[in-house]
Design a protein around this motif. Structure first.
Motif, mmCIF file in Angstrom:
data_model
loop_
_atom_site.group_PDB
_atom_site.id
_atom_site.type_symbol
_atom_site.label_atom_id
_atom_site.label_comp_id
_atom_site.label_asym_id
_atom_site.label_seq_id
_atom_site.Cartn_x
_atom_site.Cartn_y
_atom_site.Cartn_z
ATOM 1 N N VAL A 9 1.254 -1.130 0.342
ATOM 2 C CA VAL A 9 -0.116 -0.095 -0.250
ATOM 3 C C VAL A 9 1.086 0.729 -0.019
ATOM 4 O O VAL A 9 0.897 2.123 -1.083
ATOM 5 C CB VAL A 9 -0.616 -0.318 1.587
ATOM 6 N N GLY A 10 2.160 1.096 0.897
ATOM 7 C CA GLY A 10 2.698 2.613 0.686
ATOM 8 C C GLY A 10 3.821 2.290 -0.024
ATOM 9 O O GLY A 10 3.518 3.962 -1.047
ATOM 10 N N SER A 11 4.046 1.271 -1.081
ATOM 11 C CA SER A 11 4.323 1.629 -2.545
ATOM 12 C C SER A 11 3.753 1.598 -3.673
ATOM 13 O O SER A 11 3.581 2.981 -4.671
ATOM 14 C CB SER A 11 5.181 0.130 -2.724
ATOM 15 N N ALA A 12 2.378 1.330 -3.299
ATOM 16 C CA ALA A 12 1.358 2.249 -4.890
ATOM 17 C C ALA A 12 1.024 3.337 -4.433
ATOM 18 O O ALA A 12 0.516 4.509 -5.026
ATOM 19 C CB ALA A 12 0.151 1.303 -4.253
ATOM 20 N N ARG A 13 0.644 3.557 -2.939
ATOM 21 C CA ARG A 13 0.861 5.342 -2.602
ATOM 22 C C ARG A 13 1.929 6.277 -3.314
ATOM 23 O O ARG A 13 1.564 7.525 -4.207
ATOM 24 C CB ARG A 13 0.652 5.946 -1.077
ATOM 25 N N ALA A 14 2.640 5.671 -2.892
ATOM 26 C CA ALA A 14 4.474 6.664 -3.345
ATOM 27 C C ALA A 14 4.521 7.048 -5.458
ATOM 28 O O ALA A 14 4.645 7.676 -5.458
ATOM 29 C CB ALA A 14 5.670 6.335 -3.024
ATOM 30 N N ALA A 15 3.428 5.041 -5.722
ATOM 31 C CA ALA A 15 3.542 5.318 -7.321
ATOM 32 C C ALA A 15 2.665 6.413 -7.880
ATOM 33 O O ALA A 15 2.860 6.990 -8.682
ATOM 34 C CB ALA A 15 2.940 4.173 -7.312
ATOM 35 N N LEU A 16 1.498 6.532 -6.960
ATOM 36 C CA LEU A 16 0.657 7.123 -7.218
ATOM 37 C C LEU A 16 0.720 9.677 -7.007
ATOM 38 O O LEU A 16 0.444 10.222 -7.920
ATOM 39 C CB LEU A 16 -1.054 7.571 -6.546
ATOM 40 N N GLU A 17 1.831 9.500 -5.948
ATOM 41 C CA GLU A 17 1.693 11.372 -5.591
ATOM 42 C C GLU A 17 3.242 11.078 -6.698
ATOM 43 O O GLU A 17 3.216 12.250 -7.354
ATOM 44 C CB GLU A 17 2.690 10.534 -4.424
ATOM 45 N N TYR A 18 4.168 9.833 -7.513
ATOM 46 C CA TYR A 18 4.603 10.568 -8.651
ATOM 47 C C TYR A 18 4.301 10.447 -9.602
ATOM 48 O O TYR A 18 4.977 11.303 -10.773
ATOM 49 C CB TYR A 18 5.578 9.155 -9.010
ATOM 50 N N ALA A 19 2.953 9.566 -10.284
ATOM 51 C CA ALA A 19 2.095 9.689 -10.942
ATOM 52 C C ALA A 19 1.717 11.376 -11.164
ATOM 53 O O ALA A 19 1.553 12.393 -12.211
ATOM 54 C CB ALA A 19 1.437 8.595 -11.493
ATOM 55 N N ARG A 20 1.473 11.780 -9.323
ATOM 56 C CA ARG A 20 0.294 12.743 -9.754
ATOM 57 C C ARG A 20 1.172 14.420 -10.008
ATOM 58 O O ARG A 20 1.151 15.263 -10.131
ATOM 59 C CB ARG A 20 -0.497 13.474 -8.062
ATOM 60 N N ALA A 21 3.068 13.827 -9.738
ATOM 61 C CA ALA A 21 3.770 15.087 -9.990
ATOM 62 C C ALA A 21 4.132 14.652 -11.132
ATOM 63 O O ALA A 21 4.234 16.788 -11.975
ATOM 64 C CB ALA A 21 5.088 14.455 -9.113
ATOM 65 N N GLU A 22 3.924 14.194 -12.013
ATOM 66 C CA GLU A 22 4.712 13.809 -13.401
ATOM 67 C C GLU A 22 3.204 15.024 -13.820
ATOM 68 O O GLU A 22 3.804 15.262 -15.243
ATOM 69 C CB GLU A 22 4.524 12.435 -14.057
ATOM 70 N N LEU A 23 2.123 14.302 -13.683
ATOM 71 C CA LEU A 23 1.234 15.172 -14.368
ATOM 72 C C LEU A 23 1.094 16.438 -14.030
ATOM 73 O O LEU A 23 0.572 17.202 -15.653
ATOM 74 C CB LEU A 23 -0.386 14.463 -13.728
ATOM 75 N N SER A 24 1.176 16.927 -12.675
ATOM 76 C CA SER A 24 0.879 18.291 -12.630
ATOM 77 C C SER A 24 2.664 18.977 -14.350
ATOM 78 O O SER A 24 2.313 20.198 -14.088
ATOM 79 C CB SER A 24 1.592 18.185 -11.358
ATOM 80 N N LEU A 25 3.276 18.374 -13.751
ATOM 81 C CA LEU A 25 4.602 19.291 -15.511
ATOM 82 C C LEU A 25 3.967 19.027 -16.336
ATOM 83 O O LEU A 25 4.270 19.766 -17.220
ATOM 84 C CB LEU A 25 5.974 17.946 -14.370
ATOM 85 N N SER A 26 3.109 18.257 -16.319
ATOM 86 C CA SER A 26 2.381 18.170 -18.070
ATOM 87 C C SER A 26 1.831 19.563 -18.208
ATOM 88 O O SER A 26 1.174 19.304 -19.657
ATOM 89 C CB SER A 26 2.438 16.403 -18.296
ATOM 90 N N GLU A 27 0.864 19.621 -17.200
ATOM 91 C CA GLU A 27 -0.371 20.745 -17.307
ATOM 92 C C GLU A 27 0.600 22.162 -18.458
ATOM 93 O O GLU A 27 1.239 22.603 -17.691
ATOM 94 C CB GLU A 27 -0.725 21.201 -16.027
ATOM 95 N N LEU A 28 -0.491 22.578 -18.932
ATOM 96 C CA LEU A 28 0.392 23.974 -19.082
ATOM 97 C C LEU A 28 -0.193 24.434 -18.988
ATOM 98 O O LEU A 28 -1.463 24.919 -18.724
ATOM 99 C CB LEU A 28 -0.018 23.989 -21.074
ATOM 100 N N ARG A 29 0.100 26.041 -18.561
ATOM 101 C CA ARG A 29 -0.686 26.953 -17.314
ATOM 102 C C ARG A 29 0.052 28.355 -18.207
ATOM 103 O O ARG A 29 1.049 28.349 -18.290
ATOM 104 C CB ARG A 29 -0.897 26.657 -16.036
#
Length: 151
Positions: A9-29
């Motif tokens: 579960v801890g590993s999955a949460r870390a992967a989720l946070e990493y994916a969210r960080a990657e997604l925020s870097l791909s957004e254009l504002r």
């Protein structure tokens, strides 16, 4: 077994946070509010040297007039100007807001064979009156004729 599940579960949460960080870097504002004038890069494409898009504030429009060097001494900020746009029945109004500092060659080329292509000009920025701005909103980069009223 519980510890292994908790680690999963801890590993999955870390992967989720990493994916969210990657997604925020791909957004254009956009750093400012405005209207998208042209898109250069679409989703999935790598941005080129021209960037991703062109954005502009269409609430305030300026027209750049090229004034001959022999006439520039009579132009001052605050002078009224008339703007003739091909296709519009009436002349638009504006006011000189900036007089350039450099003399250069004309950017606007004419098809007239006897035109003075080596003429020296100064760029003068004319702010279009707010009531006339909507008439030019879809005409960015259009060539216009400007008459500056000198006193």
């Amino acid at each position: 077994d519980v510890q292994v599940a908790q680690a999963g579960v801890g590993s999955a949460r870390a992967a989720l946070e990493y994916a969210r960080a990657e997604l925020s870097l791909s957004e254009l504002r956009a750093p400012v509010a405005g209207t998208v004038l042209r898109i250069h890069t679409w989703p999935g494409e790598r941005p080129g040297s021209e960037g991703v898009l062109e954005i502009g504030n269409l609430d305030e429009l300026d027209v750049v007039a090229e004034v001959y060097e022999t006439d520039i001494m009579r132009v001052r900020c605050g002078q009224n100007a008339q703007i003739l746009v091909t296709g519009l029945p009436e002349k638009l109004r504006g006011q000189v807001v900036e007089v350039g500092w450099e003399i250069g060659r004309k950017d606007v080329l004419s098809t007239d064979p006897i035109a003075d292509v080596d003429a020296r000009v100064v760029e003068v920025r004319v702010r279009v009156n707010s009531q006339d701005t909507p008439k030019l909103a879809r005409l960015t980069h259009m060539q216009v004729q400007v008459t500056i009223e000198v006193n």
